[in-house]
Write a protein that holds these residues in place. Structure first.
Motif, PDB file in Angstrom:
ATOM      1  N   UNK A  55       0.855  -1.186   0.000  1.00 16.09           N
ATOM      2  CA  UNK A  55       0.000   0.000   0.000  1.00 16.09           C
ATOM      3  C   UNK A  55       0.894   1.239   0.000  1.00 16.09           C
ATOM      4  N   UNK A  56       0.433   2.269  -0.672  1.00 16.96           N
ATOM      5  CA  UNK A  56       1.244   3.468  -0.847  1.00 16.96           C
ATOM      6  C   UNK A  56       1.360   4.293   0.432  1.00 16.96           C
ATOM      7  N   UNK A  61       4.908   5.564  -2.632  1.00 14.90           N
ATOM      8  CA  UNK A  61       5.690   4.327  -2.741  1.00 14.90           C
ATOM      9  C   UNK A  61       4.994   3.207  -1.983  1.00 14.90           C
ATOM     10  N   UNK A  62       5.076   2.000  -2.511  1.00 14.45           N
ATOM     11  CA  UNK A  62       4.508   0.837  -1.817  1.00 14.45           C
ATOM     12  C   UNK A  62       5.379   0.566  -0.596  1.00 14.45           C
ATOM     13  N   UNK A  63       4.904   1.032   0.544  1.00  9.43           N
ATOM     14  CA  UNK A  63       5.719   0.962   1.749  1.00  9.43           C
ATOM     15  C   UNK A  63       4.890   0.697   2.999  1.00  9.43           C
ATOM     16  N   UNK A  64       3.584   0.423   2.817  1.00 10.91           N
ATOM     17  CA  UNK A  64       2.716   0.190   3.970  1.00 10.91           C
ATOM     18  C   UNK A  64       2.022  -1.158   3.833  1.00 10.91           C
ATOM     19  N   UNK A  65       1.801  -1.817   4.954  1.00  7.52           N
ATOM     20  CA  UNK A  65       1.128  -3.117   4.984  1.00  7.52           C
ATOM     21  C   UNK A  65      -0.368  -2.926   5.204  1.00  7.52           C
TER      22      UNK A  65
END
Length: 146
Positions: A55-56, A61-65
């Protein structure tokens, strides 16, 4: 064990005209078990799924769960992930037997529930799965211990 993970805006599972599982933003996950899978694979992939950062963040950036965004997971059992397609008609001899797969799906659901919010489809039922894919982002997670 195989997981097809899709980042979604929403997803639901319907059985015989009734919604049995439904989520808003989160992950819709197709779950398949191979003939040699055990709780070891389920433990590993439950942890991996909860920590998967797709998750953005505030920078795009894709950096969150899913846990970071306080989303949920919709787990949908799908033995067809173990289809053998050498011939035109798939065979499923590498899939875990239904009775053992049911137990392992329940175990996997419990392990995921300890980490994140979970909804599920219904094992062995004819399900209609609806989702609004977000991205789209689709990731295959697999684990087999020997």
């Amino acid at each position: 064990m195989k997981l097809v993970v899709q980042r979604v805006t929403s997803a639901s599972v319907e059985v015989e005209g009734e919604i049995v599982g439904e989520i808003d933003e989160g992950l819709m996950v197709l779950v398949g078990f191979g003939e040699n899978d055990t709780t070891r694979e389920a433990d590993y992939l439950a942890g991996k799924l909860a920590k998967l950062r797709i998750f953005e963040d505030e920078n795009g950036r894709m950096n969150r769960s899913v846990k970071d965004i306080e989303g949920k997971v919709l787990l949908v059992p799908q033995f067809t992930l173990y289809a053998h397609t050498k011939k035109n008609r798939p065979s499923f001899h590498k899939a875990l037997a239904p009775d053992k797969a049911t137990e392992l799906f329940d175990y996997f659901t419990e392990k995921c529930s300890e980490l994140i919010g979970v909804e599920t489809g219904e094992f062995g039922a004819f399900m209609k799965v609806s989702l609004l894919n977000n991205g789209p982002v689709t990731i295959l997670l697999e684990k087999e211990f020997e």
